[in-house]
Design an enzyme around this catalytic site. Structure first.
Site, PDB file in Angstrom:
ATOM      1  N   PRO A 114       0.818  -1.217   0.000  1.00  0.00           N
ATOM      2  CA  PRO A 114       0.000   0.000   0.000  1.00  0.00           C
ATOM      3  C   PRO A 114       0.854   1.269   0.000  1.00  0.00           C
ATOM      4  CG  PRO A 114      -0.123  -1.103   2.142  1.00  0.00           C
ATOM      5  CD  PRO A 114       0.657  -1.998   1.241  1.00  0.00           C
TER       6      PRO A 114
ATOM      7  N   GLU B 190       2.171  -8.091   8.471  1.00  0.00           N
ATOM      8  CA  GLU B 190       2.552  -6.673   8.487  1.00  0.00           C
ATOM      9  C   GLU B 190       3.395  -6.306   7.264  1.00  0.00           C
ATOM     10  OE1 GLU B 190       1.491  -4.301  10.651  1.00  0.00           O
ATOM     11  OE2 GLU B 190       0.199  -5.953  11.285  1.00  0.00           O
TER      12      GLU B 190
ATOM     13  N   ARG C 116      -3.888  -8.017 -20.476  1.00  0.00           N
ATOM     14  CA  ARG C 116      -4.770  -7.500 -21.523  1.00  0.00           C
ATOM     15  C   ARG C 116      -3.995  -6.776 -22.621  1.00  0.00           C
ATOM     16  NH1 ARG C 116      -8.225  -3.896 -20.808  1.00  0.00           N
ATOM     17  NH2 ARG C 116     -10.027  -4.724 -21.900  1.00  0.00           N
TER      18      ARG C 116
ATOM     19  N   ASP D 270     -10.472   1.245 -24.670  1.00  0.00           N
ATOM     20  CA  ASP D 270     -10.955   1.168 -23.300  1.00  0.00           C
ATOM     21  C   ASP D 270     -10.832   2.486 -22.554  1.00  0.00           C
ATOM     22  OD1 ASP D 270     -11.871  -1.388 -22.893  1.00  0.00           O
ATOM     23  OD2 ASP D 270      -9.850  -2.185 -22.654  1.00  0.00           O
TER      24      ASP D 270
HETATM   25  N1  SAH Z   1       1.702  -2.990   7.458  1.00  0.00           N
HETATM   26  C1  SAH Z   1       1.760  -2.677   6.071  1.00  0.00           C
HETATM   27  C2  SAH Z   1       0.569  -3.257   5.330  1.00  0.00           C
HETATM   28  C3  SAH Z   1       0.654  -4.741   5.184  1.00  0.00           C
HETATM   29  S1  SAH Z   1      -0.712  -5.382   4.326  1.00  0.00           S
HETATM   30  C4  SAH Z   1       1.741  -1.154   5.892  1.00  0.00           C
HETATM   31  O1  SAH Z   1       1.170  -0.471   6.710  1.00  0.00           O
HETATM   32  O2  SAH Z   1       2.279  -0.679   4.888  1.00  0.00           O
HETATM   33  C5  SAH Z   1      -0.127  -6.966   3.881  1.00  0.00           C
HETATM   34  C6  SAH Z   1       0.278  -7.133   2.445  1.00  0.00           C
HETATM   35  O3  SAH Z   1      -0.855  -6.956   1.620  1.00  0.00           O
HETATM   36  C7  SAH Z   1       1.318  -6.156   1.934  1.00  0.00           C
HETATM   37  O4  SAH Z   1       2.613  -6.608   2.215  1.00  0.00           O
HETATM   38  C8  SAH Z   1       1.039  -6.150   0.442  1.00  0.00           C
HETATM   39  O5  SAH Z   1       1.650  -7.252  -0.214  1.00  0.00           O
HETATM   40  C9  SAH Z   1      -0.473  -6.380   0.382  1.00  0.00           C
HETATM   41  N2  SAH Z   1      -1.246  -5.135   0.203  1.00  0.00           N
HETATM   42  C10 SAH Z   1      -2.143  -4.610   1.085  1.00  0.00           C
HETATM   43  N3  SAH Z   1      -2.722  -3.508   0.592  1.00  0.00           N
HETATM   44  C11 SAH Z   1      -2.218  -3.318  -0.645  1.00  0.00           C
HETATM   45  C12 SAH Z   1      -2.427  -2.336  -1.661  1.00  0.00           C
HETATM   46  N4  SAH Z   1      -3.272  -1.320  -1.503  1.00  0.00           N
HETATM   47  N5  SAH Z   1      -1.726  -2.457  -2.815  1.00  0.00           N
HETATM   48  C13 SAH Z   1      -0.847  -3.464  -2.991  1.00  0.00           C
HETATM   49  N6  SAH Z   1      -0.604  -4.418  -2.059  1.00  0.00           N
HETATM   50  C14 SAH Z   1      -1.274  -4.350  -0.896  1.00  0.00           C
END
Ligand code: SAH
Length: 256
Positions: A89, A116, A153, A168
């Site tokens: 994220p 995490e 795609r 698209d």
């Molecule tokens: N503690 C981390 C979040 C971990 S979420 C932080 O605060 O940054 C667990 C996993 O889910 C991440 O390692 C990633 O691989 C995936 N993930 C969660 N949300 C995501 C998003 N919006 N985009 C891409 N990967 C995501």
């Protein structure tokens, strides 16, 4: 195109791909996808992939060494250097333009986090970090599938009609125009329970191709103006579209 996805839940990647266009492209060999189970790269009897965070605090962190071993194995199998994408994220936002760029690469590796997330040292081998949006998911498998689907795609032959990919939403910086199919008229009960006849816009059944093209441009522009006006700043518009946009903006002002 070659793709490797590293995950502790291979079934979360494999099962959704059993159906649909992307699954078929893999079967036909247009995409060579290998799902790598991170636990296969552990060295202990219990195949442990996570551990508590140094410094304390809640949750678990993915151990770095199995990931480095997985990347070594992928490089040995497919050849280096690797484009290694960490799903996170905290990454740069994944967009249609990013999907098109990645589709031009020969080989990408997607790392799915859990808990995490990753030990920070994994970033040593990561070449990009991508987020699919401003929300937090429990794992990187859905983001990896989103990236795979959007990238695939653009791989020639995966989507039957390449024109459709070019037209698209987002491909030209605009939202797509509305689409209709047969029947030309349907009688339906609307939200208030009243019977009404819904007709396809007349222009679409007129056979006048120049008019249809113009109508579609106008609809795409007015939708984009209404819903996502910021997209228009970066859109590449032809002269007719620029003129239509001026008209639409003018009409908006008259209404105010
Ligand atoms: N503690 C981390 C979040 C971990 S979420 C932080 O605060 O940054 C667990 C996993 O889910 C991440 O390692 C990633 O691989 C995936 N993930 C969660 N949300 C995501 C998003 N919006 N985009 C891409 N990967 C995501």
């Amino acid at each position: 195109m070659n793709l490797d996805i590293v995950t502790i839940f291979p079934a979360m990647i494999e099962q959704p791909l059993a159906a649909g266009i992307i699954g078929r492209a893999i079967e036909r060999g247009m995409l060579d996808l290998k799902v790598r189970d991170l636990r296969d790269f552990t060295t202990d009897r219990h195949r442990v992939v996570d551990d508590v965070p140094y410094g304390g605090g809640p949750g678990m962190v993915l151990k770095p060494d199995p990931i480095f071993r997985a990347l070594d194995a992928i490089a040995a199998d497919r050849g280096a250097p690797l484009t290694v994408i960490m799903t996170s994220p905290q990454g740069r936002r994944f967009t249609q333009a990013e999907a098109e760029r990645l589709a031009g690469l020969e080989h990408i590796v997607l790392l799915c986090g859990r808990y995490e997330g990753f030990d920070e040292r994994v970033r040593e081998r990561v070449t990009e970090e991508l987020s699919i949006g401003d929300y937090v998911l429990t794992g990187g498998e859905l983001p990896a599938l989103v990236v795979l689907d959007a990238v695939a795609r653009f791989v020639p032959g995966v989507v039957g009609d390449e024109q459709s990919v070019a037209q698209d939403t987002f491909s030209r910086g605009l939202l797509n125009h509305p689409q209709y199919t047969r029947p030309a008229e349907i009688e339906v009960r609307g939200v208030r329970g009243v019977l009404e006849v819904l007709r396809v816009p007349e222009v679409l059944t007129s056979g006048n191709h120049a008019e249809i093209r113009r109508w579609r441009k106008r609809e795409a522009l007015s939708r984009t103006l209404e819903r996502r006006p910021e997209l228009l700043d970066a859109a590449s518009l032809d002269e007719e579209e620029q003129q239509l946009l001026r008209e639409l903006k003018g009409a908006g002002h008259e209404r105010d």
